[in-house]
Write a protein that holds these residues in place. Structure first.
Motif, short mmCIF file in Angstrom:
data_model
loop_
_atom_site.label_atom_id
_atom_site.label_comp_id
_atom_site.label_asym_id
_atom_site.label_seq_id
_atom_site.Cartn_x
_atom_site.Cartn_y
_atom_site.Cartn_z
N GLN A 10 0.86 -1.19 0.00
CA GLN A 10 0.00 0.00 0.00
C GLN A 10 0.89 1.23 0.00
O GLN A 10 1.82 1.32 0.81
CB GLN A 10 -0.87 0.04 1.26
N VAL A 11 0.63 2.15 -0.91
CA VAL A 11 1.34 3.42 -0.92
C VAL A 11 0.29 4.52 -0.88
O VAL A 11 -0.67 4.50 -1.65
CB VAL A 11 2.21 3.59 -2.18
N LYS A 12 0.45 5.43 0.06
CA LYS A 12 -0.50 6.55 0.14
C LYS A 12 0.28 7.85 0.24
O LYS A 12 1.26 7.95 0.99
CB LYS A 12 -1.41 6.35 1.35
N TRP A 13 -0.13 8.82 -0.54
CA TRP A 13 0.51 10.13 -0.53
C TRP A 13 -0.51 11.15 -0.02
O TRP A 13 -1.56 11.30 -0.60
CB TRP A 13 0.96 10.54 -1.93
N GLU A 14 -0.14 11.82 1.06
CA GLU A 14 -1.07 12.80 1.64
C GLU A 14 -0.41 14.16 1.72
O GLU A 14 0.71 14.29 2.22
CB GLU A 14 -1.47 12.36 3.06
N LEU A 15 -1.13 15.16 1.24
CA LEU A 15 -0.70 16.54 1.45
C LEU A 15 -1.22 16.96 2.81
O LEU A 15 -2.43 16.99 3.04
CB LEU A 15 -1.26 17.45 0.36
N VAL A 127 -3.87 11.28 -5.45
CA VAL A 127 -3.64 12.66 -5.00
C VAL A 127 -4.24 13.64 -5.99
O VAL A 127 -4.88 14.62 -5.60
CB VAL A 127 -2.12 12.94 -4.85
N LEU A 128 -4.05 13.37 -7.28
CA LEU A 128 -4.60 14.27 -8.29
C LEU A 128 -6.12 14.29 -8.23
O LEU A 128 -6.74 15.35 -8.32
CB LEU A 128 -4.13 13.82 -9.69
N GLU A 130 -7.97 13.63 -5.69
CA GLU A 130 -8.43 14.26 -4.45
C GLU A 130 -8.34 15.78 -4.50
O GLU A 130 -9.20 16.48 -3.96
CB GLU A 130 -7.59 13.76 -3.26
N HIS A 131 -7.27 16.28 -5.10
CA HIS A 131 -6.99 17.72 -4.99
C HIS A 131 -7.13 18.48 -6.31
O HIS A 131 -7.29 19.70 -6.29
CB HIS A 131 -5.57 17.94 -4.46
N GLY A 132 -7.02 17.79 -7.45
CA GLY A 132 -6.95 18.48 -8.73
C GLY A 132 -5.59 19.15 -8.88
O GLY A 132 -4.85 19.30 -7.91
N GLU A 133 -5.26 19.53 -10.12
CA GLU A 133 -3.95 20.13 -10.35
C GLU A 133 -3.80 21.45 -9.59
O GLU A 133 -2.76 21.72 -9.00
CB GLU A 133 -3.73 20.38 -11.85
N ALA A 134 -4.83 22.27 -9.63
CA ALA A 134 -4.73 23.58 -8.96
C ALA A 134 -4.65 23.42 -7.45
O ALA A 134 -3.86 24.09 -6.78
CB ALA A 134 -5.92 24.45 -9.35
N GLY A 135 -5.46 22.50 -6.93
CA GLY A 135 -5.45 22.29 -5.49
C GLY A 135 -4.12 21.72 -5.02
O GLY A 135 -3.61 22.08 -3.95
N TYR A 136 -3.56 20.83 -5.81
CA TYR A 136 -2.26 20.25 -5.47
C TYR A 136 -1.20 21.35 -5.41
O TYR A 136 -0.44 21.46 -4.45
CB TYR A 136 -1.87 19.19 -6.50
N HIS A 137 -1.18 22.17 -6.45
CA HIS A 137 -0.16 23.23 -6.53
C HIS A 137 -0.34 24.22 -5.38
O HIS A 137 0.65 24.69 -4.80
CB HIS A 137 -0.24 23.94 -7.87
N ALA A 141 2.73 24.04 -3.20
CA ALA A 141 3.26 25.40 -3.32
C ALA A 141 4.46 25.54 -4.26
O ALA A 141 4.40 26.30 -5.22
CB ALA A 141 3.58 25.98 -1.95
N MET A 142 5.54 24.84 -3.99
CA MET A 142 6.76 25.11 -4.76
C MET A 142 6.79 24.43 -6.13
O MET A 142 7.57 24.82 -6.99
CB MET A 142 7.99 24.65 -3.96
N HIS A 143 5.98 23.41 -6.32
CA HIS A 143 6.07 22.63 -7.55
C HIS A 143 4.65 22.26 -8.01
O HIS A 143 3.81 21.92 -7.18
CB HIS A 143 6.85 21.33 -7.34
N PRO A 144 4.39 22.28 -9.31
CA PRO A 144 3.10 21.81 -9.81
C PRO A 144 3.01 20.29 -9.72
O PRO A 144 4.01 19.60 -9.51
CB PRO A 144 3.11 22.26 -11.28
N TYR A 145 1.80 19.78 -9.86
CA TYR A 145 1.61 18.33 -9.91
C TYR A 145 2.44 17.76 -11.06
O TYR A 145 2.39 18.28 -12.17
CB TYR A 145 0.13 18.01 -10.10
#
Ligand SMILES: [Zn+2]
Length: 172
Positions: A10-15, A127-128, A130-137, A141-145
């Motif tokens: 299982q791999v999970k990425w959370e902001l 992650v994408l 869940e957040h969308g590209e804009a939400g992820y960025h 903050a420092m890097h786009p999806y």
């Protein structure tokens, strides 16, 4: 986990906050979570590192900057598996040039490449969604999806691996 053992990775990425992420790894017998700050483009490095193992390269290494810890990833491709080792070093400001043996091993496992690549791709894809590209960025903050890298990994995985899992996941 022994060679040939069946373990569902299982791999999970959370902001988790502005410029912070947590990456959780788990299988049948162990779990670990590591922190990454936006000092490096951590998700991009993870996805790119897995993608590198589809070429002639037999290993990939990168690190997460947890301010102050370094979490160093070492991926090695063997004939039938990807070996994954995660090392922790107490201070990234001094450890980047240190050999792996100076670190503490906090995770070690081996997985068939299809399973490992799928788990990393799905974590990034989730992650994408869940957040969308804009939400992820906005959060990272420092890097786009890392859209191109994630697409590359999906393409390599579907081209070279045999995987029965779905690759066009419905929206959550
Ligand atoms: Zn797959």
């Amino acid at each position: 986990m022994g060679q040939g053992a069946v373990g569902v990775l299982q791999v999970k990425w959370e902001l988790v906050g502005h410029g912070w992420a947590t990456c959780r790894l788990g299988d049948d017998s162990q779990a670990v979570s590591v922190t990454a700050s936006y000092c490096t483009d951590a998700l991009a490095d993870l996805v790119a590192g897995v993608g590198e193992l589809y070429g002639r390269q037999r290993s990939a290494r990168f690190f997460f900057d947890a301010e102050p810890q370094e979490f160093r990833w070492v991926l090695r491709a063997t004939d039938d598996a990807i070996d994954v080792t995660l090392y922790e070093f107490p201070d990234v400001a001094v450890s980047l040039d240190c050999p792996d043996s100076d670190g503490t091993v906090i995770w070690q496992s081996a997985h068939p490449r299809p399973a490992f690549a799928h788990a990393v791709w799905e974590a990034a894809d989730t992650v994408l969604r869940e957040h969308g590209e804009a939400g992820y960025h906005a959060k990272w903050a420092m890097h786009p999806y890392p859209f191109g890298l994630v697409q590359d990994l999906r393409r390599l995985h579907m081209r070279d691996d045999v995987c029965d899992l779905p690759h066009d996941l419905p929206c959550p």
